[in-house]
Design a protein around this motif. Structure first.
Motif, mmCIF file in Angstrom:
data_model
loop_
_atom_site.group_PDB
_atom_site.id
_atom_site.type_symbol
_atom_site.label_atom_id
_atom_site.label_comp_id
_atom_site.label_asym_id
_atom_site.label_seq_id
_atom_site.Cartn_x
_atom_site.Cartn_y
_atom_site.Cartn_z
ATOM 1 N N THR A 25 0.835 -1.206 0.000
ATOM 2 C CA THR A 25 0.000 0.000 0.000
ATOM 3 C C THR A 25 0.867 1.251 0.000
ATOM 4 N N VAL A 26 1.972 1.241 0.740
ATOM 5 C CA VAL A 26 2.917 2.362 0.691
ATOM 6 C C VAL A 26 3.408 2.558 -0.742
ATOM 7 N N ARG A 27 3.773 1.470 -1.383
ATOM 8 C CA ARG A 27 4.226 1.543 -2.777
ATOM 9 C C ARG A 27 3.141 2.134 -3.676
ATOM 10 N N GLN A 28 1.922 1.680 -3.482
ATOM 11 C CA GLN A 28 0.810 2.153 -4.316
ATOM 12 C C GLN A 28 0.609 3.663 -4.194
ATOM 13 N N VAL A 29 0.584 4.180 -2.948
ATOM 14 C CA VAL A 29 0.281 5.604 -2.780
ATOM 15 C C VAL A 29 1.440 6.482 -3.257
ATOM 16 N N ILE A 30 2.669 5.957 -3.178
ATOM 17 C CA ILE A 30 3.807 6.701 -3.736
ATOM 18 C C ILE A 30 3.724 6.711 -5.254
ATOM 19 N N ASN A 31 3.472 5.561 -5.840
ATOM 20 C CA ASN A 31 3.424 5.481 -7.304
ATOM 21 C C ASN A 31 2.225 6.211 -7.885
ATOM 22 N N ASP A 32 1.178 6.384 -7.089
ATOM 23 C CA ASP A 32 0.041 7.194 -7.525
ATOM 24 C C ASP A 32 0.426 8.664 -7.689
ATOM 25 N N GLN A 33 1.584 9.049 -7.121
ATOM 26 C CA GLN A 33 2.085 10.423 -7.277
ATOM 27 C C GLN A 33 2.966 10.551 -8.526
ATOM 28 N N GLY A 34 3.019 9.489 -9.326
ATOM 29 C CA GLY A 34 3.734 9.572 -10.597
ATOM 30 C C GLY A 34 5.077 8.873 -10.629
ATOM 31 N N TYR A 35 5.341 8.040 -9.611
ATOM 32 C CA TYR A 35 6.622 7.345 -9.561
ATOM 33 C C TYR A 35 6.443 5.861 -9.844
ATOM 34 N N ASN A 36 7.539 5.135 -9.897
ATOM 35 C CA ASN A 36 7.494 3.699 -10.165
ATOM 36 C C ASN A 36 8.503 2.992 -9.266
ATOM 37 N N VAL A 37 8.343 3.160 -7.955
ATOM 38 C CA VAL A 37 9.245 2.493 -7.023
ATOM 39 C C VAL A 37 8.819 1.032 -6.892
ATOM 40 N N SER A 38 9.773 0.179 -6.598
ATOM 41 C CA SER A 38 9.488 -1.251 -6.465
ATOM 42 C C SER A 38 9.175 -1.598 -5.012
ATOM 43 N N VAL A 68 9.831 16.747 -1.235
ATOM 44 C CA VAL A 68 9.523 15.464 -0.624
ATOM 45 C C VAL A 68 8.402 15.588 0.403
ATOM 46 N N GLN A 69 8.450 16.591 1.250
ATOM 47 C CA GLN A 69 7.477 16.703 2.335
ATOM 48 C C GLN A 69 6.056 16.832 1.791
ATOM 49 N N ALA A 70 5.859 17.710 0.819
ATOM 50 C CA ALA A 70 4.509 17.915 0.276
ATOM 51 C C ALA A 70 4.006 16.662 -0.436
ATOM 52 N N THR A 71 4.874 16.011 -1.183
ATOM 53 C CA THR A 71 4.484 14.797 -1.892
ATOM 54 C C THR A 71 4.181 13.671 -0.905
ATOM 55 N N ALA A 72 4.997 13.583 0.134
ATOM 56 C CA ALA A 72 4.754 12.574 1.165
ATOM 57 C C ALA A 72 3.428 12.828 1.874
ATOM 58 N N ASP A 73 3.114 14.088 2.134
ATOM 59 C CA ASP A 73 1.847 14.421 2.786
ATOM 60 C C ASP A 73 0.665 13.972 1.933
ATOM 61 N N LYS A 74 0.757 14.211 0.627
ATOM 62 C CA LYS A 74 -0.332 13.816 -0.279
ATOM 63 C C LYS A 74 -0.452 12.290 -0.335
ATOM 64 N N ALA A 75 0.671 11.621 -0.418
ATOM 65 C CA ALA A 75 0.643 10.157 -0.466
ATOM 66 C C ALA A 75 0.084 9.585 0.833
ATOM 67 N N ALA A 77 -1.945 10.941 2.930
ATOM 68 C CA ALA A 77 -3.383 11.199 3.041
ATOM 69 C C ALA A 77 -4.198 10.087 2.393
ATOM 70 N N ASN A 78 -3.614 9.444 1.376
ATOM 71 C CA ASN A 78 -4.295 8.338 0.704
ATOM 72 C C ASN A 78 -4.000 6.989 1.337
ATOM 73 N N PHE A 79 -2.991 6.964 2.208
ATOM 74 C CA PHE A 79 -2.516 5.686 2.737
ATOM 75 C C PHE A 79 -3.553 4.994 3.619
ATOM 76 N N LYS A 80 -4.092 5.698 4.606
ATOM 77 C CA LYS A 80 -4.998 5.040 5.557
ATOM 78 C C LYS A 80 -6.273 4.520 4.894
ATOM 79 N N PRO A 81 -6.960 5.332 4.067
ATOM 80 C CA PRO A 81 -8.150 4.759 3.408
ATOM 81 C C PRO A 81 -7.817 3.596 2.484
#
Length: 226
Positions: A25-38, A68-75, A77-81
């Motif tokens: 889920t961490v991977r999903q919310v990060i990649n939803d911000q436009g990245y492709n981390v494994s 990083v901080q702003a992007t992490a905040d957005k990611a 926010a989607n993590f818990k739901p």
């Protein structure tokens, strides 16, 4: 070695087999911000940490994100739901032999406390799915919500000691599936730190934190302690 009076077990990947759903889920919310981390990158840089901090550290290590901080905040926010939805569909179980080990430890007057980088609501939900109760199956639960400083700082282990009344950290064992669990144990001056291969990280990754033992599972602890 002094007698161990308290074992502090990490949850996901150590006592709880949830198929790395949190890190997926961490991977999903990060990649939803436009990245492709494994998933491997998420496990390497985020395992065992409070999840907002895990997102920050993965973004920092694995992307060229400038804010990083702003992007992490957005990611985050989607993590818990996203995690709540994932858990609703997940069959949560424990690893073979872990429940029996905890029963054996407690019957031999060794306290068992779980600690986790999850918030209390998530951790309590996991316990409910397993059917584990504080006071019946374990002696306590310490979450990221219960302390000021998360891993690798020793706050959660010190809180666990406070809960059960153990004063000497040399009588405490910390076990987990990530280097940050081992670092947490060392920072708390635990008598034993144990890495396990049932979860997030490999033997070579765990060795970088110099645990006292690396086991396939915490179920193997009985041969060391009892």
């Amino acid at each position: 070695m002094e007698k161990i009076e308290l074992v502090v077990f990490d949850m996901a990947g150590t006592t709880v087999d949830e198929d790395n759903i949190v890190y997926k889920t961490v991977r999903q919310v990060i990649n939803d911000q436009g990245y492709n981390v494994s998933l491997e990158e998420v496990l390497e840089f985020g395992a065992g940490k409070e999840k907002h901090q895990a997102i920050i550290d993965v973004l920092t290590a694995c992307t060229d994100e400038q804010n990083v901080q702003a992007t992490a905040d957005k990611a985050f926010a989607n993590f818990k739901p996203s995690l709540i939805k994932a858990y609703e569909e997940l069959d949560v179980k424990t690893f073979s032999g872990v429940k029996e080990l905890m029963e054996s430890l407690r019957s031999n007057q060794v306290f068992v406390v779980l600690n986790t980088g999850y918030d209390r609501k998530t951790a309590s939900g996991l316990l409910a799915k397993l059917g584990w109760e504080i006071g019946k199956d374990i002696d306590g639960l310490v979450t990221a919500d219960d302390v000021v400083n998360g891993r690798p700082q020793p706050d959660m282990i010190l809180k666990a000691m406070e809960i059960v009344g153990v004063k000497d950290p040399h009588r405490v064992l910390k076990a987990g599936d990530s280097t940050i669990d081992i670092e947490e144990g060392k920072n708390a001056n635990c008598g034993l730190t144990i890495g396990v291969l049932s979860g997030a990280q490999t033997e070579n990754q765990l060795k970088t934190a110099s645990p006292d033992h690396i086991l396939n599972s915490v179920a193997e602890l009985e041969s060391i302690l009892l």
